[in-house]
Design a protein around this motif. Structure first.
Motif, PDB file in Angstrom:
ATOM      1  N   LYS A  86       0.846  -1.192   0.000  1.00 23.09           N
ATOM      2  CA  LYS A  86       0.000   0.000   0.000  1.00 23.09           C
ATOM      3  C   LYS A  86       0.883   1.244   0.000  1.00 23.09           C
ATOM      4  O   LYS A  86       1.721   1.425   0.888  1.00 23.09           O
ATOM      5  N   VAL A  87       0.683   2.082  -0.997  1.00 24.65           N
ATOM      6  CA  VAL A  87       1.416   3.342  -1.107  1.00 24.65           C
ATOM      7  C   VAL A  87       0.390   4.451  -1.292  1.00 24.65           C
ATOM      8  O   VAL A  87      -0.415   4.399  -2.228  1.00 24.65           O
ATOM      9  N   ASP A  88       0.400   5.416  -0.375  1.00 26.76           N
ATOM     10  CA  ASP A  88      -0.582   6.514  -0.405  1.00 26.76           C
ATOM     11  C   ASP A  88      -2.010   5.982  -0.415  1.00 26.76           C
ATOM     12  O   ASP A  88      -2.884   6.463  -1.151  1.00 26.76           O
ATOM     13  N   GLY A  89      -2.241   4.933   0.390  1.00 32.06           N
ATOM     14  CA  GLY A  89      -3.580   4.382   0.537  1.00 32.06           C
ATOM     15  C   GLY A  89      -4.027   3.459  -0.571  1.00 32.06           C
ATOM     16  O   GLY A  89      -5.124   2.904  -0.529  1.00 32.06           O
ATOM     17  N   GLU A  90      -3.174   3.256  -1.562  1.00 31.70           N
ATOM     18  CA  GLU A  90      -3.547   2.408  -2.707  1.00 31.70           C
ATOM     19  C   GLU A  90      -2.610   1.211  -2.791  1.00 31.70           C
ATOM     20  O   GLU A  90      -1.388   1.359  -2.763  1.00 31.70           O
ATOM     21  N   GLU A  91      -3.203  -0.006  -2.876  1.00 40.30           N
ATOM     22  CA  GLU A  91      -2.372  -1.204  -3.000  1.00 40.30           C
ATOM     23  C   GLU A  91      -1.856  -1.323  -4.424  1.00 40.30           C
ATOM     24  O   GLU A  91      -2.624  -1.270  -5.380  1.00 40.30           O
ATOM     25  N   LYS A  92      -0.531  -1.488  -4.540  1.00 41.13           N
ATOM     26  CA  LYS A  92       0.091  -1.560  -5.857  1.00 41.13           C
ATOM     27  C   LYS A  92       0.844  -2.874  -6.022  1.00 41.13           C
ATOM     28  O   LYS A  92       1.379  -3.418  -5.058  1.00 41.13           O
ATOM     29  N   GLU A  93       0.853  -3.364  -7.254  1.00 42.99           N
ATOM     30  CA  GLU A  93       1.681  -4.521  -7.603  1.00 42.99           C
ATOM     31  C   GLU A  93       2.968  -3.996  -8.230  1.00 42.99           C
ATOM     32  O   GLU A  93       2.936  -3.123  -9.101  1.00 42.99           O
ATOM     33  N   MET A  94       4.107  -4.539  -7.779  1.00 39.53           N
ATOM     34  CA  MET A  94       5.399  -4.004  -8.219  1.00 39.53           C
ATOM     35  C   MET A  94       6.374  -5.117  -8.578  1.00 39.53           C
ATOM     36  O   MET A  94       6.278  -6.239  -8.085  1.00 39.53           O
ATOM     37  N   THR A  95       7.339  -4.742  -9.426  1.00 39.90           N
ATOM     38  CA  THR A  95       8.503  -5.599  -9.654  1.00 39.90           C
ATOM     39  C   THR A  95       9.492  -5.361  -8.507  1.00 39.90           C
ATOM     40  O   THR A  95       9.326  -4.419  -7.721  1.00 39.90           O
ATOM     41  N   ARG A  96      10.528  -6.191  -8.432  1.00 37.98           N
ATOM     42  CA  ARG A  96      11.540  -5.973  -7.392  1.00 37.98           C
ATOM     43  C   ARG A  96      12.204  -4.600  -7.564  1.00 37.98           C
ATOM     44  O   ARG A  96      12.477  -3.905  -6.589  1.00 37.98           O
ATOM     45  N   GLY A  97      12.446  -4.219  -8.806  1.00 33.12           N
ATOM     46  CA  GLY A  97      13.068  -2.929  -9.051  1.00 33.12           C
ATOM     47  C   GLY A  97      12.214  -1.775  -8.564  1.00 33.12           C
ATOM     48  O   GLY A  97      12.712  -0.813  -7.968  1.00 33.12           O
ATOM     49  N   MET A 100      14.486  -8.827 -16.606  1.00 30.97           N
ATOM     50  CA  MET A 100      15.474  -9.072 -15.571  1.00 30.97           C
ATOM     51  C   MET A 100      15.674  -7.802 -14.751  1.00 30.97           C
ATOM     52  O   MET A 100      15.749  -6.696 -15.299  1.00 30.97           O
ATOM     53  N   SER A 101      15.737  -7.954 -13.443  1.00 29.59           N
ATOM     54  CA  SER A 101      15.907  -6.798 -12.571  1.00 29.59           C
ATOM     55  C   SER A 101      17.357  -6.336 -12.604  1.00 29.59           C
ATOM     56  O   SER A 101      18.242  -7.001 -13.139  1.00 29.59           O
ATOM     57  N   GLY A 102      17.612  -5.168 -12.015  1.00 28.96           N
ATOM     58  CA  GLY A 102      18.979  -4.668 -11.923  1.00 28.96           C
ATOM     59  C   GLY A 102      19.448  -4.024 -13.209  1.00 28.96           C
ATOM     60  O   GLY A 102      18.658  -3.467 -13.979  1.00 28.96           O
ATOM     61  N   ALA A 103      20.744  -4.101 -13.446  1.00 28.19           N
ATOM     62  CA  ALA A 103      21.353  -3.466 -14.617  1.00 28.19           C
ATOM     63  C   ALA A 103      22.631  -4.209 -14.976  1.00 28.19           C
ATOM     64  O   ALA A 103      23.271  -4.804 -14.118  1.00 28.19           O
ATOM     65  N   PHE A 104      22.970  -4.181 -16.267  1.00 28.28           N
ATOM     66  CA  PHE A 104      24.237  -4.764 -16.695  1.00 28.28           C
ATOM     67  C   PHE A 104      24.624  -4.190 -18.052  1.00 28.28           C
ATOM     68  O   PHE A 104      23.811  -3.574 -18.743  1.00 28.28           O
ATOM     69  N   CYS A 105      25.879  -4.405 -18.413  1.00 31.86           N
ATOM     70  CA  CYS A 105      26.372  -4.097 -19.754  1.00 31.86           C
ATOM     71  C   CYS A 105      26.909  -5.398 -20.334  1.00 31.86           C
ATOM     72  O   CYS A 105      27.706  -6.082 -19.689  1.00 31.86           O
ATOM     73  N   ALA A 106      26.472  -5.752 -21.527  1.00 30.00           N
ATOM     74  CA  ALA A 106      26.881  -7.009 -22.156  1.00 30.00           C
ATOM     75  C   ALA A 106      27.744  -6.729 -23.377  1.00 30.00           C
ATOM     76  O   ALA A 106      27.275  -6.120 -24.344  1.00 30.00           O
ATOM     77  N   THR A 107      28.989  -7.165 -23.335  1.00 26.11           N
ATOM     78  CA  THR A 107      29.877  -7.097 -24.490  1.00 26.11           C
ATOM     79  C   THR A 107      29.852  -8.454 -25.165  1.00 26.11           C
ATOM     80  O   THR A 107      30.220  -9.457 -24.549  1.00 26.11           O
ATOM     81  N   ILE A 108      29.399  -8.487 -26.400  1.00 26.17           N
ATOM     82  CA  ILE A 108      29.245  -9.767 -27.091  1.00 26.17           C
ATOM     83  C   ILE A 108      30.540 -10.156 -27.798  1.00 26.17           C
ATOM     84  O   ILE A 108      31.082 -11.231 -27.592  1.00 26.17           O
ATOM     85  N   GLU A 109      31.055  -9.256 -28.640  1.00 27.96           N
ATOM     86  CA  GLU A 109      32.340  -9.480 -29.298  1.00 27.96           C
ATOM     87  C   GLU A 109      32.836  -8.135 -29.840  1.00 27.96           C
ATOM     88  O   GLU A 109      32.067  -7.185 -29.960  1.00 27.96           O
ATOM     89  N   PRO A 110      34.132  -8.017 -30.136  1.00 27.46           N
ATOM     90  CA  PRO A 110      34.718  -6.704 -30.416  1.00 27.46           C
ATOM     91  C   PRO A 110      34.084  -5.916 -31.550  1.00 27.46           C
ATOM     92  O   PRO A 110      34.116  -4.682 -31.541  1.00 27.46           O
ATOM     93  N   ALA A 111      33.503  -6.590 -32.544  1.00 23.83           N
ATOM     94  CA  ALA A 111      32.947  -5.886 -33.691  1.00 23.83           C
ATOM     95  C   ALA A 111      31.591  -5.249 -33.400  1.00 23.83           C
ATOM     96  O   ALA A 111      31.066  -4.500 -34.223  1.00 23.83           O
ATOM     97  N   LEU A 112      31.015  -5.518 -32.237  1.00 22.83           N
ATOM     98  CA  LEU A 112      29.674  -5.036 -31.908  1.00 22.83           C
ATOM     99  C   LEU A 112      29.708  -4.068 -30.738  1.00 22.83           C
ATOM    100  O   LEU A 112      30.445  -4.263 -29.775  1.00 22.83           O
TER     101      LEU A 112
END
Length: 590
Positions: free
Chosen positions: A182-193, A352-364
């Motif tokens: 409940k936030v400000d009197g209203e029930e909310k559904e949330m992700t972990r983030g 997916m929650s959180g954050a990341f940087c994905a390096t696949i291969e040098p040309a990309l």
């Protein structure tokens, strides 16, 4: 810097493939197969007196289909991260894992031959291997821990339906969680983030309720998530200690990182001695909040009731400006990631929650995942992940084997990027309350990156030993709670539900002993940033050389060239001395 519009949107994976039904995606499997079959034909030519020219041509071919395999794996993993509940993505991750294991088994003869080669001929070939050299050197580091070819093949296949499947299960379970509050009197559904935002709210009751709801949901599955962790830890020990002969579970990660065990032990020892600086900070924060003592619920509480929010385009602008002010090249590289639509910043169920940087291969160009909600923390996270992207692009002239810096050095550009951003925000902010909040948040982040991560590593060391002795899930929870008490001392009041925090840490599942890399990187950057502030322009070439090296040189050697000796307790103490100065600065503001 040119004018452009930044909007929140999912990323595009078209630079990889149009989709799982893309003929190019399906054809890549066949191309890898063909490359592997051709590579297998070289097996009989791998003799001690192999010519240098043939040796280089063989590993050049190897690197080519390694890049293709990285594209397949990257596409499946990024599609899964965008929607962990997508059954097609789940199936493709499993398919690619299986395929990768099969291809690895067909090429494993090369690494086994190379590790067994006599030193004289190995040195002869290393001397002509160019950018492949460090990759080849690190392979030989594992010579004493390598099994026979049939055994190595069994492990590869086992991992597909073993530890990889367990991690997929963990991700699928935890990313489907829905939290209700409940936030400000209203029930909310949330992700972990979304729920995580509330732990930084000014309202102390709301902070407590957010944590309690998070643990309520996770604790329902604690027996299952705990068993998954036990199975992963047992697998780690069975393979690495019982079969390969490593002496300690953490030594495996240290060798992968090419960091001596003694360096990591020194880092953790110095951390224990310097926890007191963070305890001072918690006591200072409690005073600022008008509390006798912080509760664990209050660790990330804002010291000012600032509702400062940044629209996504504002955040992108200020982050890019901070990079451009340091160096035009850095700004252009970060901007490249946006321009190529390689950023997924939306908050949505199943992602997916959180954050990341994905390096696949040098040309990309790398891909960056964010869950952006407009908080100052989200802006800092954007700078952090784009910093990772800059690091990858700085090192893109290297091979696919030597582009990636080892984990401890991989946090260098990301953490440096955050610090540049904070300086930028402090310079342009005229509201003293907001400035004070930024400085406190900087210490919050230092706690989360240094003390918290090193104590995670200490818990992992203990947990792996306990599991080997038959510890139950509840025993691990007790050990974690004791670890928290050591971490916080008398400066923070702990609630019982925090004994389950460890089951919420994906890194200890997916990449055992990864976590100390964050602290290593943060303390290293504190040293580097201090040099930058003292030296200005003359510092930049040395820093850029570190980033441009990627994973092409041993980390201890690379840092030594920059005048940094990470083998000494004095170096790590220097980082904590900066923390001491930061706390003293805050004490002077109150």
């Amino acid at each position: 810097m040119t004018e452009q519009v930044f909007t929140q949107a999912p990323w595009s994976l078209k630079d990889l493939y149009e989709g799982f039904d893309d003929p190019k995606y399906q054809a890549a499997f066949e191309e890898v197969k063909g490359g592997v079959e051709k590579f297998q034909a070289y097996r009989e030519q791998l003799q001690p007196d192999i010519s240098e020219e043939l040796f280089i041509s063989i590993i050049t071919e190897y690197e080519h289909f390694y890049r293709l395999m990285s594209r397949l794996n990257g596409f499946a993993q990024l599609a899964f991260a965008a929607d962990t509940q997508d059954e097609k993505a789940q199936a493709e991750v499993a398919r690619v894992d299986q395929f990768q294991a099969e291809m690895s088994n067909k090429t494993i003869f090369f690494s086994l031959w190379w590790k067994a080669l006599d030193d004289k001929n190995a040195d002869r070939l290393l001397n002509v291997s160019g950018d492949f050299r460090y990759w080849l050197e690190t392979m030989r580091n594992f010579k004493d821990f390598t099994l026979s070819e049939p055994e190595e093949k069994i492990i590869n296949i086992k991992d597909v339906t073993g530890v990889n499947a367990l991690n997929m299960l963990y991700d699928s379970i935890t990313n489907r969680y829905v939290f209700k509050l409940k936030v400000d009197g209203e029930e909310k559904e949330m992700t972990r983030g979304e729920l995580g935002v509330l732990v930084r709210e000014p309202d102390p009751e709301l902070r407590a309720l957010a944590y309690q709801e998070m643990y309520r949901v996770y604790q329902q599955d604690a027996p299952i998530l705990g068993q998954i962790y036990q199975a992963i830890a047992r697998d780690w020990r069975n393979e690495n200690l019982n079969l390969r002969g490593f002496k300690k579970p953490i030594s495996v990660r240290n060798l992968v990182n090419d960091i001596p065990d003694t360096v990591v032990e020194t880092l953790l020892d110095v951390t224990k001695k310097n926890a007191k600086h963070f305890h001072r900070f918690f006591e200072l924060k409690a005073k600022r909040l008008g509390m006798d003592k912080l509760r664990r619920y209050d660790i990330y509480a804002p010291v000012e009731k600032s509702d400062k929010k940044y629209k996504f385009d504002e955040a992108a602008d200020v982050v890019l400006e901070s990079f451009y002010e340091f160096d035009t090249k850095f700004g252009d590289m970060a901007n490249q990631i946006f321009k190529e639509n390689h950023v997924d910043s939306e908050v949505r169920k199943g992602k997916m929650s959180g954050a990341f940087c994905a390096t696949i291969e040098p040309a990309l160009t790398p891909w960056v995942l964010l869950n952006y909600q407009g908080r100052p923390d989200d802006v800092a996270t954007m700078a952090h992940e784009l910093g990772h992207g800059i690091h990858s692009l700085m090192a893109q002239e290297h091979s696919a084997f030597t582009q990636h810096a080892c984990l401890p050095l991989a946090e260098t550009a990301s953490t440096f990027g955050e610090m540049m951003l904070i300086d930028k925000l402090l310079a342009q902010e005229t509201n003293e309350a907001v400035r004070r909040d930024l400085l406190f948040r900087q210490m919050d982040d230092s706690f989360a990156t240094i003390l918290r991560q090193n104590y995670f590593a200490m818990f992992e060391k203990e947990a792996h030993e306990m599991i080997a002795q038959g510890a139950q899930v509840s025993d691990l929870a007790d050990a974690y709670f004791k670890n928290l008490k050591d971490e916080f001392g008398d400066s923070v009041e702990l609630s019982e539900e925090f004994r389950w925090e460890w089951i919420m840490i994906p890194h200890i599942y997916g990449v055992p002993f990864y976590v100390y890399a964050y602290a290593f990187g943060q303390l290293l950057v504190l040293s580097l940033y201090k040099q930058y502030q003292e030296e200005g322009e003359s510092f930049k070439p040395r820093y850029m050389d570190i980033l441009a090296a990627g994973g092409s040189i041993a980390p201890v050697e690379l840092l030594a060239k920059a005048g940094i000796d990470v083998t000494t307790a004095e170096f790590w103490q220097g980082g904590y001395d900066v923390i001491d100065e930061m706390v003293t600065r805050l004490e002077g503001l109150t």
